[in-house]
Design a protein around this motif. Structure first.
Motif, short mmCIF file in Angstrom:
data_model
loop_
_atom_site.label_atom_id
_atom_site.label_comp_id
_atom_site.label_asym_id
_atom_site.label_seq_id
_atom_site.Cartn_x
_atom_site.Cartn_y
_atom_site.Cartn_z
N ARG A 7 0.83 -1.20 0.00
CA ARG A 7 0.00 0.00 0.00
C ARG A 7 0.87 1.26 0.00
NH1 ARG A 7 -3.93 1.68 4.92
NH2 ARG A 7 -1.88 1.66 5.89
N ALA A 8 1.95 1.23 0.75
CA ALA A 8 2.86 2.38 0.77
C ALA A 8 3.46 2.64 -0.60
CB ALA A 8 3.98 2.13 1.80
N PHE A 9 3.86 1.57 -1.30
CA PHE A 9 4.41 1.72 -2.65
C PHE A 9 3.36 2.26 -3.61
CE2 PHE A 9 4.56 -0.44 -6.83
CZ PHE A 9 5.64 0.26 -7.38
N LEU A 10 2.14 1.72 -3.55
CA LEU A 10 1.08 2.14 -4.45
C LEU A 10 0.76 3.62 -4.26
CD1 LEU A 10 -1.10 1.53 -6.54
CD2 LEU A 10 -2.57 0.72 -4.69
N ALA A 11 0.60 4.04 -3.01
CA ALA A 11 0.26 5.44 -2.74
C ALA A 11 1.37 6.37 -3.20
CB ALA A 11 -0.02 5.63 -1.26
N THR A 12 2.62 5.96 -2.99
CA THR A 12 3.75 6.80 -3.39
C THR A 12 3.84 6.90 -4.91
OG1 THR A 12 4.93 6.13 -1.39
CG2 THR A 12 6.23 7.15 -3.14
N ALA A 13 3.63 5.78 -5.59
CA ALA A 13 3.68 5.79 -7.05
C ALA A 13 2.57 6.66 -7.64
CB ALA A 13 3.58 4.36 -7.58
N GLU A 14 1.37 6.59 -7.05
CA GLU A 14 0.26 7.37 -7.57
C GLU A 14 0.43 8.86 -7.27
OE1 GLU A 14 -2.00 6.29 -9.44
OE2 GLU A 14 -2.41 4.19 -9.05
N SER A 60 11.58 -1.42 -13.15
CA SER A 60 11.05 -2.48 -12.29
C SER A 60 9.85 -1.98 -11.51
CB SER A 60 12.14 -2.95 -11.32
OG SER A 60 13.21 -3.54 -12.02
N GLY A 61 9.92 -0.70 -11.05
CA GLY A 61 8.80 -0.13 -10.32
C GLY A 61 7.55 -0.02 -11.18
N ARG A 62 7.73 0.38 -12.46
CA ARG A 62 6.56 0.49 -13.36
C ARG A 62 5.94 -0.87 -13.60
NH1 ARG A 62 10.01 4.23 -16.02
NH2 ARG A 62 10.62 2.68 -17.56
N GLU A 63 6.77 -1.89 -13.73
CA GLU A 63 6.23 -3.23 -13.96
C GLU A 63 5.47 -3.73 -12.74
OE1 GLU A 63 7.81 -7.68 -15.29
OE2 GLU A 63 9.19 -5.98 -15.21
N LEU A 64 6.03 -3.47 -11.56
CA LEU A 64 5.36 -3.90 -10.33
C LEU A 64 4.05 -3.14 -10.13
CD1 LEU A 64 5.47 -5.59 -7.70
CD2 LEU A 64 6.65 -3.64 -6.64
N LEU A 65 4.01 -1.86 -10.52
CA LEU A 65 2.82 -1.05 -10.29
C LEU A 65 1.60 -1.62 -10.99
CD1 LEU A 65 1.59 1.55 -9.13
CD2 LEU A 65 2.34 2.73 -11.20
N VAL A 66 1.78 -2.21 -12.16
CA VAL A 66 0.65 -2.80 -12.88
C VAL A 66 -0.04 -3.85 -12.02
CG1 VAL A 66 -0.02 -4.17 -14.90
CG2 VAL A 66 1.70 -2.35 -15.13
N HIS A 67 0.74 -4.71 -11.38
CA HIS A 67 0.17 -5.78 -10.56
C HIS A 67 -0.36 -5.24 -9.24
CE1 HIS A 67 1.93 -8.55 -13.44
NE2 HIS A 67 3.09 -7.94 -13.29
N VAL A 68 0.34 -4.25 -8.68
CA VAL A 68 -0.07 -3.72 -7.38
C VAL A 68 -1.39 -2.98 -7.49
CG1 VAL A 68 0.55 -1.98 -5.65
CG2 VAL A 68 2.24 -3.65 -6.41
N ARG A 69 -1.62 -2.32 -8.62
CA ARG A 69 -2.91 -1.65 -8.80
C ARG A 69 -4.06 -2.64 -8.75
NH1 ARG A 69 -1.01 2.67 -13.42
NH2 ARG A 69 -0.82 4.49 -12.07
N ARG A 70 -3.85 -3.81 -9.35
CA ARG A 70 -4.90 -4.84 -9.29
C ARG A 70 -5.13 -5.28 -7.84
NH1 ARG A 70 -1.92 -7.95 -13.72
NH2 ARG A 70 -2.47 -6.88 -15.65
N MET A 71 -4.03 -5.42 -7.08
CA MET A 71 -4.16 -5.79 -5.68
C MET A 71 -4.91 -4.72 -4.90
SD MET A 71 -0.32 -7.30 -4.99
CE MET A 71 -0.67 -7.63 -3.27
#
Length: 288
Positions: A7-14, A60-71
């Motif tokens: 959640r911390a990564f997702l919020a920071t990326a957004e 790597s962060g952009r690739e992970l973000l795709v999956h994390v958004r689904r989560m």
């Protein structure tokens, strides 16, 4: 994996920065920074490049973000189901948009929305100002600048574009400009803050224009478009609107298009109202 780290990564990326993400999650900035660093350490990859005070996603962060958004979507859906709050998909949703978007972009989308969710009613607030959705002037706003309020949920959609257009009647009477220098003698139609428009066209695009070229103007994009259609002058017209009219044609297509950012914004009720969340996600899907 620890959901708090995700959640911390997702919020920071957004949000694009630790400070904005910390406000959204109601955490201190050092706590959020430690959570992001812990996720990087657990995965063994670098997720962000630090550029000044901003954070830029690594590949790597952009690739992970795709999956994390689904989560994140799954987690919010689970929270809605568990809370039992605002589960109805019937009722009114107010959408604010500029008058050109309200007239030419939203109606076909609303027809599709009605086919999917016939219980939802929509009120369109056609406004060229920034409707304050925190004061409930609208539930969802389609804006062309990034919302600055930290309490809003915002999502960047696919950019739109605008070009110079003129009526065939105007070009028949005045000739078609072939070179940039030809525009200095042309009549133009302006809209909203004409001085700012002139500054963009002259200083950023290098067009030889001044306020004297803008013999016509309106405080409405739709009215300005109709002035262009009547052959009063050349105007900057958004692509979606121009495509609906055969009586106007693009002028000097070799010029770079004008990029129009498209943002969706809503208030915190997005997380608790299934009705607003459904319309928000539908618009995000349709607008790219």
């Amino acid at each position: 994996m620890d959901w708090n780290l995700i959640r911390a990564f997702l919020a920071t990326a957004e949000a694009g920065s630790l400070s904005a993400a910390a406000r959204e999650l109601k955490l201190t900035q050092p706590t959020l920074s430690r959570q992001v660093s812990a996720l990087e350490a657990s995965l063994g990859i670098l997720l962000f490049d630090r550029v000044g005070r901003s954070l830029v996603l690594t590949p790597s962060g952009r690739e992970l973000l795709v999956h994390v958004r689904r989560m994140g979507q799954a987690a919010e859906d689970l929270a809605l189901m568990a809370s039992g709050q605002a589960q109805s998909v019937e009722g009114l949703v107010k959408i604010s948009a500029s008058d050109i978007v309200a007239a030419y972009v939203l109606p076909p989308l609303l027809r599709k929305l009605h086919e999917r969710e016939p219980g939802i009613s929509v009120e369109v607030v056609a406004s060229n100002g920034l409707s304050d959705i925190l004061r409930r002037e609208a539930d969802i706003a389609i804006r062309h600048v990034r919302p600055a309020q930290p309490d809003l949920v915002a999502r960047r959609c696919r950019d739109s574009a605008a070009h110079l257009y003129a009526a065939r009647s105007y070009l028949d009477a005045h000739g078609r400009p072939e070179r940039i220098e030809d525009l200095a003698r042309a009549d133009f139609v302006g809209f909203i803050r004409v001085e700012e428009l002139v500054a963009v066209l002259r200083d950023e695009r290098g067009l030889p224009l001044s306020l004297e070229n803008f013999r016509w103007s309106a405080n409405s994009f739709v009215v300005a478009l109709e002035m262009v259609r009547q052959g009063l002058g050349i105007g900057v017209v958004q692509r979606e609107a121009a495509e609906r009219h055969d009586d106007i044609v693009q002028v000097m297509p070799q010029l770079e298009p004008f990029t129009i950012p498209v943002w969706l914004a809503t208030h915190a009720e997005l997380h608790t109202s299934r009705r607003i969340r459904l319309v928000f996600d539908f618009l995000a899907e349709m607008l790219g």
